[in-house]
Scaffold this motif. Structure first.
Motif, PDB file in Angstrom:
ATOM      1  N   PRO A  33       0.812  -1.215   0.000  1.00 13.33           N
ATOM      2  CA  PRO A  33       0.000   0.000   0.000  1.00 13.33           C
ATOM      3  C   PRO A  33       0.851   1.274   0.000  1.00 13.33           C
ATOM      4  O   PRO A  33       0.546   2.232  -0.710  1.00 13.33           O
ATOM      5  CB  PRO A  33      -0.828  -0.122   1.293  1.00 13.33           C
ATOM      6  N   LEU A  34       1.929   1.257   0.783  1.00 15.29           N
ATOM      7  CA  LEU A  34       2.844   2.402   0.794  1.00 15.29           C
ATOM      8  C   LEU A  34       3.523   2.581  -0.553  1.00 15.29           C
ATOM      9  O   LEU A  34       3.678   3.699  -1.042  1.00 15.29           O
ATOM     10  CB  LEU A  34       3.904   2.202   1.883  1.00 15.29           C
ATOM     11  N   ALA A  35       3.928   1.464  -1.146  1.00 18.23           N
ATOM     12  CA  ALA A  35       4.604   1.521  -2.446  1.00 18.23           C
ATOM     13  C   ALA A  35       3.686   2.156  -3.490  1.00 18.23           C
ATOM     14  O   ALA A  35       4.115   3.021  -4.275  1.00 18.23           O
ATOM     15  CB  ALA A  35       5.024   0.119  -2.883  1.00 18.23           C
ATOM     16  N   CYS A  36       2.418   1.755  -3.501  1.00 17.31           N
ATOM     17  CA  CYS A  36       1.450   2.341  -4.440  1.00 17.31           C
ATOM     18  C   CYS A  36       1.251   3.825  -4.155  1.00 17.31           C
ATOM     19  O   CYS A  36       1.174   4.649  -5.085  1.00 17.31           O
ATOM     20  CB  CYS A  36       0.123   1.609  -4.349  1.00 17.31           C
ATOM     21  N   ALA A  37       1.162   4.169  -2.871  1.00 18.16           N
ATOM     22  CA  ALA A  37       0.973   5.565  -2.490  1.00 18.16           C
ATOM     23  C   ALA A  37       2.153   6.424  -2.926  1.00 18.16           C
ATOM     24  O   ALA A  37       1.984   7.566  -3.382  1.00 18.16           O
ATOM     25  CB  ALA A  37       0.773   5.671  -0.977  1.00 18.16           C
ATOM     26  N   LEU A  38       3.351   5.888  -2.806  1.00 12.77           N
ATOM     27  CA  LEU A  38       4.543   6.632  -3.223  1.00 12.77           C
ATOM     28  C   LEU A  38       4.531   6.922  -4.716  1.00 12.77           C
ATOM     29  O   LEU A  38       4.929   8.001  -5.161  1.00 12.77           O
ATOM     30  CB  LEU A  38       5.803   5.845  -2.840  1.00 12.77           C
ATOM     31  N   GLU A  88      -4.937   8.396   1.790  1.00 12.58           N
ATOM     32  CA  GLU A  88      -6.106   7.554   2.042  1.00 12.58           C
ATOM     33  C   GLU A  88      -5.759   6.077   1.847  1.00 12.58           C
ATOM     34  O   GLU A  88      -6.161   5.210   2.640  1.00 12.58           O
ATOM     35  CB  GLU A  88      -7.237   7.941   1.088  1.00 12.58           C
ATOM     36  N   HIS A  89      -4.980   5.794   0.799  1.00  6.00           N
ATOM     37  CA  HIS A  89      -4.627   4.410   0.474  1.00  6.00           C
ATOM     38  C   HIS A  89      -3.756   3.792   1.574  1.00  6.00           C
ATOM     39  O   HIS A  89      -3.969   2.639   1.960  1.00  6.00           O
ATOM     40  CB  HIS A  89      -3.886   4.384  -0.867  1.00  6.00           C
TER      41      HIS A  89
END
Length: 260
Positions: A33-38, A88-89
């Motif tokens: 989720p963090l990777a996508c947010a980044l 949010e993600h």
């Protein structure tokens, strides 16, 4: 939002986040989720950076920039929406990570892109156009405009992976070195490659009279500085298991050898 987020790209920040998490004992699921947010944050920064009021560019990753396709108003809003969705993600999709670690990661990312991070670098970059700029000021610009988000990618991955304070700081220094390295190489490519090879407008920095490493140091000295940054980055990985650190070693090698 989809046009800029899901198009071609190196995905360096997500890769760095996942690799850092795995290096310290976590797994991909924790960091995803963090990777996508980044990547959302990175896409936002590119949309806004390309706007006419900023760097004013027509090409990004070999395609027309967001505002050239959808107009300036929609491009600004797409960037704003991606930034909001990123946080949010993280908050809604991160699983099996303690709330404390999630909050620390959110704070790290927020700090990296705010008034003491990417925004600060962008402000000084704009203010420096057409002026004589020292190497110290140029490094400030690139550490904040580029390296801060790269740094946050590694640190956030390390946080959710359960790294101790010493491990986090080593990864922070590693990422700061490769983040600055990325920009040094970018500056070199800007004066040595064509627009077709780069996937964005070549010679843009020279045309806008912006300070770059080749301009201040010369191309050969800039290449030596890039090699020094690779060495510094690798030194920070020396205390980790070499097999687990392999993706990060290879990432530094890829950045210094990239051609676009």
């Amino acid at each position: 939002m989809r046009y800029s987020l899901l198009g071609n790209g190196k995905r360096m920040c997500p890769i760095l986040c996942i690799a850092s998490c795995e290096l310290v004992g976590g797994d991909e699921e924790l960091a995803m989720p963090l990777a996508c947010a980044l990547e959302m944050v990175h896409a936002m920064s590119l949309i806004h950076d390309d706007l006419p009021c900023m760097d004013d560019d027509d090409l990004r990753r070999g395609k027309p920039t967001n505002h050239k396709v959808f107009g300036e108003c929609i491009a600004v809003l797409a960037g704003d929406a991606l930034l909001s969705l990123a946080f949010e993600h993280i908050a809604s999709k991160t699983k099996n990570v303690s709330p404390d670690r999630v909050v620390r990661a959110i704070a790290e990312l927020g700090s990296a892109i705010g008034s003491r991070g990417v925004v600060a670098g962008q402000v000084v970059d704009i203010d420096s156009e057409g002026k004589e700029v020292s190497l110290k000021t140029l490094e400030y610009i690139h550490v904040h405009k580029t390296a801060k988000l790269v740094e946050a990618s590694a640190v956030c991955g390390a946080i959710v992976g359960g790294a101790d304070v010493a491990g986090i700081e080593r990864l922070r220094k590693y990422a700061r070195s490769i983040g600055l390295l990325y920009q040094v190489v970018d500056d070199i490519l800007d004066v040595t490659k064509s627009s077709e090879e780069l996937g964005k407008t070549a010679g843009k920095d020279l045309a806008s009279d912006k300070a770059t490493y080749p301009k201040l140091m010369g191309i050969e000295e800039a290449k030596k500085f890039a090699a020094k940054l690779v060495y510094q980055a690798n030194e920070e990985l020396a205390s980790f298991d070499s097999a687990k650190a392999a993706p990060l070693y290879h990432l530094a090698k890829y950045i210094v050898r990239r051609q676009n």
